[in-house]
Design a protein around this motif. Structure first.
Motif, PDB file in Angstrom:
ATOM      1  N   UNK A  86       0.841  -1.196   0.000  1.00 29.88           N
ATOM      2  CA  UNK A  86       0.000   0.000   0.000  1.00 29.88           C
ATOM      3  C   UNK A  86       0.877   1.246   0.000  1.00 29.88           C
ATOM      4  N   UNK A  87       0.358   2.356  -0.453  1.00 27.40           N
ATOM      5  CA  UNK A  87       1.157   3.581  -0.547  1.00 27.40           C
ATOM      6  C   UNK A  87       1.704   4.080   0.789  1.00 27.40           C
ATOM      7  N   UNK A  88       1.053   3.678   1.911  1.00 28.61           N
ATOM      8  CA  UNK A  88       1.506   4.191   3.212  1.00 28.61           C
ATOM      9  C   UNK A  88       2.508   3.272   3.896  1.00 28.61           C
ATOM     10  N   UNK A  89       3.094   2.307   3.145  1.00 32.69           N
ATOM     11  CA  UNK A  89       4.066   1.395   3.753  1.00 32.69           C
ATOM     12  C   UNK A  89       5.290   2.151   4.258  1.00 32.69           C
ATOM     13  N   UNK A  90       5.639   3.203   3.542  1.00 31.09           N
ATOM     14  CA  UNK A  90       6.794   3.998   3.967  1.00 31.09           C
ATOM     15  C   UNK A  90       6.554   4.649   5.320  1.00 31.09           C
ATOM     16  N   UNK A  91       5.294   5.054   5.559  1.00 29.11           N
ATOM     17  CA  UNK A  91       4.956   5.664   6.852  1.00 29.11           C
ATOM     18  C   UNK A  91       5.060   4.640   7.975  1.00 29.11           C
ATOM     19  N   UNK A  92       4.663   3.393   7.696  1.00 34.32           N
ATOM     20  CA  UNK A  92       4.738   2.332   8.703  1.00 34.32           C
ATOM     21  C   UNK A  92       6.178   2.043   9.101  1.00 34.32           C
ATOM     22  N   UNK A  93       7.095   2.209   8.170  1.00 35.21           N
ATOM     23  CA  UNK A  93       8.515   1.917   8.435  1.00 35.21           C
ATOM     24  C   UNK A  93       9.334   3.185   8.627  1.00 35.21           C
ATOM     25  N   UNK A  94       8.651   4.269   8.972  1.00 32.93           N
ATOM     26  CA  UNK A  94       9.332   5.556   9.122  1.00 32.93           C
ATOM     27  C   UNK A  94      10.465   5.515  10.147  1.00 32.93           C
ATOM     28  N   UNK A  95      10.306   4.840  11.299  1.00 29.30           N
ATOM     29  CA  UNK A  95      11.426   4.780  12.252  1.00 29.30           C
ATOM     30  C   UNK A  95      12.682   4.164  11.645  1.00 29.30           C
ATOM     31  N   UNK A  96      12.504   3.124  10.810  1.00 24.08           N
ATOM     32  CA  UNK A  96      13.672   2.501  10.188  1.00 24.08           C
ATOM     33  C   UNK A  96      14.345   3.457   9.207  1.00 24.08           C
ATOM     34  N   UNK A  97      13.537   4.121   8.358  1.00 24.19           N
ATOM     35  CA  UNK A  97      14.131   5.016   7.357  1.00 24.19           C
ATOM     36  C   UNK A  97      14.827   6.199   8.026  1.00 24.19           C
ATOM     37  N   UNK A  98      14.257   6.706   9.122  1.00 26.29           N
ATOM     38  CA  UNK A  98      14.903   7.795   9.847  1.00 26.29           C
ATOM     39  C   UNK A  98      16.237   7.332  10.433  1.00 26.29           C
ATOM     40  N   UNK A  99      16.235   6.122  10.994  1.00 21.44           N
ATOM     41  CA  UNK A  99      17.470   5.588  11.571  1.00 21.44           C
ATOM     42  C   UNK A  99      18.519   5.387  10.483  1.00 21.44           C
ATOM     43  N   UNK A 100      18.114   4.807   9.349  1.00 18.85           N
ATOM     44  CA  UNK A 100      19.046   4.563   8.243  1.00 18.85           C
ATOM     45  C   UNK A 100      19.603   5.871   7.702  1.00 18.85           C
ATOM     46  N   UNK A 101      18.730   6.876   7.585  1.00 16.56           N
ATOM     47  CA  UNK A 101      19.167   8.173   7.080  1.00 16.56           C
ATOM     48  C   UNK A 101      20.161   8.813   8.044  1.00 16.56           C
ATOM     49  N   UNK A 102      19.887   8.689   9.348  1.00 22.44           N
ATOM     50  CA  UNK A 102      20.806   9.217  10.349  1.00 22.44           C
ATOM     51  C   UNK A 102      22.141   8.508  10.320  1.00 22.44           C
ATOM     52  N   UNK A 103      22.110   7.191  10.165  1.00 21.47           N
ATOM     53  CA  UNK A 103      23.340   6.401  10.099  1.00 21.47           C
ATOM     54  C   UNK A 103      24.185   6.791   8.886  1.00 21.47           C
ATOM     55  N   UNK A 104      23.521   6.953   7.753  1.00 21.24           N
ATOM     56  CA  UNK A 104      24.227   7.316   6.512  1.00 21.24           C
ATOM     57  C   UNK A 104      24.823   8.713   6.627  1.00 21.24           C
ATOM     58  N   UNK A 105      24.033   9.654   7.165  1.00 27.59           N
ATOM     59  CA  UNK A 105      24.529  11.023   7.319  1.00 27.59           C
ATOM     60  C   UNK A 105      25.720  11.062   8.270  1.00 27.59           C
ATOM     61  N   UNK A 106      25.662  10.257   9.335  1.00 26.24           N
ATOM     62  CA  UNK A 106      26.772  10.215  10.283  1.00 26.24           C
ATOM     63  C   UNK A 106      28.023   9.651   9.618  1.00 26.24           C
ATOM     64  N   UNK A 107      27.842   8.629   8.773  1.00 24.48           N
ATOM     65  CA  UNK A 107      28.977   8.039   8.056  1.00 24.48           C
ATOM     66  C   UNK A 107      29.623   9.057   7.118  1.00 24.48           C
ATOM     67  N   UNK A 108      28.791   9.866   6.449  1.00 21.28           N
ATOM     68  CA  UNK A 108      29.319  10.901   5.560  1.00 21.28           C
ATOM     69  C   UNK A 108      30.053  11.968   6.366  1.00 21.28           C
ATOM     70  N   UNK A 109      29.448  12.408   7.476  1.00 22.92           N
ATOM     71  CA  UNK A 109      30.081  13.410   8.321  1.00 22.92           C
ATOM     72  C   UNK A 109      31.399  12.934   8.893  1.00 22.92           C
ATOM     73  N   UNK A 110      31.513  11.629   9.100  1.00 24.62           N
ATOM     74  CA  UNK A 110      32.737  11.058   9.646  1.00 24.62           C
ATOM     75  C   UNK A 110      33.928  11.237   8.720  1.00 24.62           C
ATOM     76  N   UNK A 111      33.654  11.545   7.445  1.00 22.68           N
ATOM     77  CA  UNK A 111      34.735  11.782   6.485  1.00 22.68           C
ATOM     78  C   UNK A 111      35.240  13.227   6.526  1.00 22.68           C
TER      79      UNK A 111
END
Length: 569
Positions: A51-76
């Protein structure tokens, strides 16, 4: 459509992403492209499995993944590692912030039916490069070197600049569309600075707290726990107060990179073994979010935006690298490496959609913005992989004999009146750039005592002084290199001045490798006239590093059979 619990959805998405990535690799495409396509196929545009709202259901995961990726980039963005890269990064940031948005703004504004508001917003969004895509492709291709170092640092900087420029455009357009939002020039200028300042305060504060909390912690499991807490804390607070999660997590990474550079297991390094799974879910979810029925209505305007952005990135990269006197490979390919565009741009598009004042341009920016992102995220990874291959960094993240000499460990135009002064200067550089916790006097004494026993000036313009790294102060050989075009006046076997000086510090456990390194340096730099000519006339540390790690240097700087402990440069 699948209508089930979040864990089952997550499992199905992970399977689809893993299969999509594997199929993409089979046809020599980046796995990111396959994962995005897998998401699009399962999404509402085609099969409609979710369903179109699947992304909303998994929002905590996407936020965590985005934070992890941003932190990895900042680490450079470690200031010590980027010491020699500052000039090219500043030029690149300047031209990316000027040429790319200006070009996109101009072509959008000149298109029939467009508007100044739309041109300002799309121009600002064009600066951003997808950090998740870049990190994933670098990891997948095991790329390492000057190009990767410049690319990842540039992505961190251009995302900061994109958010600043977008805040300016967003505030200005809001004031134009809704008279009640008029803030004046000062208010427009302060909006992005406030966003940047609050993100810096949040990310920096959590980084400092994390460093203090782990000051005496050495167990990897405890470091992992506090790292996870830090990511959740930063992304959660940023989301609660409406701050940029990307910027906040990026500054968390920057803080850790500069406050505790020796603790590589603190921060995003905790997830090194789960990285591919996190990327697979993240990019498959990104594909699910891309609704083709909306995106494809962007039409000609989207094609114009994508083309203008690509030309702007390539032109900015080429011009910046020329002014910074960077290597030819950087000039040719750095712009192509910066094409992917996803998370940040999509987030900015939905920020516009959430504001009712922007209603007159909602449908246009949704259609054009999403179509542009879709195109850039499909062709971008292919171009980035091509750039990594052509740059020579592809597949180089493996242990090599002289792995300890990176750009930050090299100085050119080196001057010293005596051999002792030269050794003192290089000892200070060694301790600083390798973050050694050693007694300077003890290390210097071991080097000078060795030098008094027998000179390490081997002739042909080369000297290789070396000392002992005290037990417990490190497990690997470390070193620095100095290049002097004029030559250093020292007593040498052939009476020739020293043009290349390599200072080594070796732990007792690495004696055999130490002998290998000495032999390789003496054989290559001491006797290969071609290598000598290139090294002795190098214009910058980047040129030296390029020579030492080029394919032509694999005869002496060969790949080893042990896994690399070095961090991606």
């Amino acid at each position: 459509m699948v209508d089930s619990n979040s864990l089952l959805i997550l499992a199905v998405i992970l399977i689809a992403g893993a299969l999509g990535g594997e199929l993409a690799r089979k046809v020599r495409l980046p796995s990111v492209t396959g994962q995005i396509l897998a998401g699009m196929i399962m999404g509402p545009s085609l099969l409609g499995i979710f369903s179109p709202d699947v992304g909303h259901d998994l929002k905590p995961f996407t936020h965590f993944a985005l934070g992890l990726i941003a932190m990895a980039v900042g680490n450079h963005l470690n200031l010590t590692r980027l010491r020699n890269a500052g000039k090219r990064l500043l030029w690149l940031l300047l031209f990316e912030s000027m040429i790319t948005p200006a070009l996109v703004f101009a072509v959008v504004w000149l298109m029939p039916g467009s508007s100044l508001s739309l041109a300002l917003l799309l121009g600002a969004m064009a600066v951003s490069t997808a950090p998740a895509t870049i990190v994933a492709i670098v990891s997948e291709t095991r790329s390492k070197g000057i190009f990767v170092k410049t690319l990842v640092a540039a992505v961190a900087l251009n995302n900061i600049m994109c958010i600043l420029l977008f805040e300016l455009a967003y505030t200005a357009v809001g004031a134009q569309l809704d008279p009640t939002l008029k803030q004046g020039v000062w208010g427009i200028l302060m909006a992005p600075l406030k966003e940047l300042g609050l993100a810096l305060l949040l990310g920096g504060s959590v980084a400092v707290a994390l460093v203090i909390a782990t000051r005496k912690v050495i167990r990897s499991d405890r470091l992992a726990t506090v790292s996870i807490i830090a990511i959740f804390l930063v992304t959660g607070i940023a989301d609660h107060f409406g701050l940029s999660m990307m910027l906040s997590a990026l500054f968390l990474g920057v803080g850790l990179a500069n406050l505790t550079p020796e603790k590589e297991e603190l921060g995003h390094g905790v997830f090194v073994n789960l990285e591919s799974a996190i990327f697979a879910v993240f990019f498959t979810l990104a594909g699910l979010e891309l609704d083709l029925s909306v995106a494809l209505t962007g039409g000609l305007l989207s094609l114009v935006v994508v083309t203008a952005r690509l030309l702007g990135k390539v032109a900015a990269g080429n011009l910046a690298m020329r002014l910074a006197s960077a290597t030819e490979r950087l000039r040719k390919y750095i712009g192509l490496g910066l094409i992917p565009q996803a998370g940040v741009a999509v987030g900015l598009i939905f920020l516009v959609l959430e504001n009712p004042a922007f209603a007159p341009i909602h449908q246009t920016i949704l259609a054009v913005g999403l179509t542009s992102v879709l195109a850039n995220e499909l062709i971008g990874p292919i171009l980035t992989k091509l750039a990594l291959t052509r740059s020579g960094d592809f597949g180089k993240d493996r242990a090599r004999l002289i792995d300890f000499l990176h750009e930050e460990h090299i100085v050119t135009d080196f001057h010293a009146k005596t051999k002792e002064e030269a050794i003192e200067k290089l000892t200070d550089l060694l301790i600083q750039t390798h973050h050694l916790r050693v007694s300077r006097s003890s290390l210097l004494k071991s080097i000078l005592d060795r030098e008094r026993e027998i000179s390490t000036c081997i002739g042909n313009g080369v000297a290789i002084p070396h000392g002992i790294l005290e037990k417990g102060r490190g497990d690997n050989i470390v070193g620095v290199m100095a290049i002097s075009r004029k030559g250093l006046d020292m007593e040498t076997p052939d009476g020739a001045p020293v043009h290349c000086m390599v200072l080594l510090a070796t732990p007792p456990s690495q004696r055999n490798r130490h002998l290998e390194v000495l032999a390789a340096l003496a054989r290559a730099i001491g006797s290969d006239r071609n290598i000598q000519r290139q090294l002795f006339n190098s214009k910058s540390p980047a040129h030296v590093c390029d020579i030492l790690h080029a394919e032509e240097s694999e005869d002496f700087n060969y790949f080893m059979d042990i896994p690399s402990n070095e961090e991606t440069a």
